[in-house]
Design an enzyme around this catalytic site. Sequence first.
Site, PDB file in Angstrom:
ATOM      1  N   LEU A  87       3.732   1.021   1.193  1.00  0.00           N
ATOM      2  CA  LEU A  87       3.140   1.839   2.258  1.00  0.00           C
ATOM      3  C   LEU A  87       2.839   1.008   3.502  1.00  0.00           C
ATOM      4  O   LEU A  87       1.772   1.106   4.089  1.00  0.00           O
ATOM      5  CB  LEU A  87       1.853   2.526   1.778  1.00  0.00           C
ATOM      6  N   CYS A  88       3.758   0.137   3.850  1.00  0.00           N
ATOM      7  CA  CYS A  88       3.556  -0.616   5.080  1.00  0.00           C
ATOM      8  C   CYS A  88       4.824  -0.588   5.926  1.00  0.00           C
ATOM      9  O   CYS A  88       5.248  -1.590   6.477  1.00  0.00           O
ATOM     10  CB  CYS A  88       3.103  -2.039   4.794  1.00  0.00           C
TER      11      CYS A  88
END
Lengths: 287, 144
Positions: A87-88
């Site tokens: 999730l980056c």
Amino acid sequence: MASGKEIRSKIKSVQNTQKITRAMEMVAASKMRKAQDRMSATRPYAENIRRVIGHLAMAHPEYTHSYMREREVKRVGIIVISTDRGLCGGLNTNLFKAGLGVMREWKDKGIDVDVCSIGSKGLGFFKRVGGKIVAEVSGLGDAPRLEELLGSVKVMLDAYDNGEIDRLFVVYNQFVNTMTQKPTVEQLLPIKAANETKDLAYHWDYIYEPDAQEVLGQLLMRYVESLVYQGAVENIACEQAARMVAMKAASDNAGGLIGELKLAYNKARQASITQELSEIVAGAAAV
Amino acid sequence: MAMTMHVNIVSAEAEIFSGTVTQVFAPALMGEVGIYPRHTQMLTQLKPGEVRVVKENGDEDFFFVSGGMLEVQPHMVTVLSDTAVRAKDLDEAKAVEAKNRAEQALKDRKSDMDYARAEAELADAIARLQAIQRMRRKFGGTRS
């Protein structure tokens, strides 16, 4: 068209997602600040040790350490510093692409590559694609400690000492600013001497205590370790920044989605009212 | 005015001290050393102990180091302090651990690095990201 109830529950679920992404954004923002502080705290050590190494290159030591000698390349090692969590955005993907580029280059010359992975994303990726991983460390958390990295760095240094690898690279994300993280490939070994020809150029050498070999070995080992540590700390700042941006985008998108769904919901509601009214009117006219 | 020199005491995780001093005492591997300005260049290892600096106004400061390196230049002293407790056996154990973890993780790996697959996977991920970005731009444009 979906019924009012269906749309309402959909809106609810998107709102819940938005709450999560917004919370993650805020957490990442505060963690990023701390990571940046940590990044600047590690800088003095790296600068100082680099300066000492610079002096060392200018001195005329009677003994050159193997870390400073170029030798024919038969096998290379590469340390990949990735994040532990996802999730980056495209942070890891871009990093792996840069790393893969280097590996491909060597592969084309018929030279094999050993991988040392720091961070579980890198481990997962190189495992999936069948890279030769010789050392691994993950789960460093937000404040990595030098101690935790020592083991895997030592594996690579030992491999260099034993002649198993002849060159060592580190791949990590360089923190440019919050919006920009730059995948960077740096050569660790052999150490490229910084060419600063200052007033110290006359002939001199250190007094080594206890002896040159021992002291140089220790110093250069610490140099490599500090570079890897700095890379790890910088990578964490990058991770938080990238996550913050990704989560902000996700929150914005959720907001847009909610707007559209609300529009659809109101249309559906209005349609049902109109329909009901026309039914009543038609019924009244029939009587 | 007394002769002075610059001292930097740093560890990998933080800067500890930086300033102008008249004397430095450090626990070198072969015995405690005292350094005054214009000392000849020296490079030595430190053992765990106390680094003591005497500042210009005569005040003394103490710092504990758990080993490290000491570099002396005529007008500059650098102490590279270790944060981790180092010992050869300890480092060795950590290295073995890192290797084992890698081996554990690789138990079901294929024989050779599959570049084509790696690149395909990355290309897929990047394309996906770009699509998302395009969508976001488009989406952002139509909204409000």
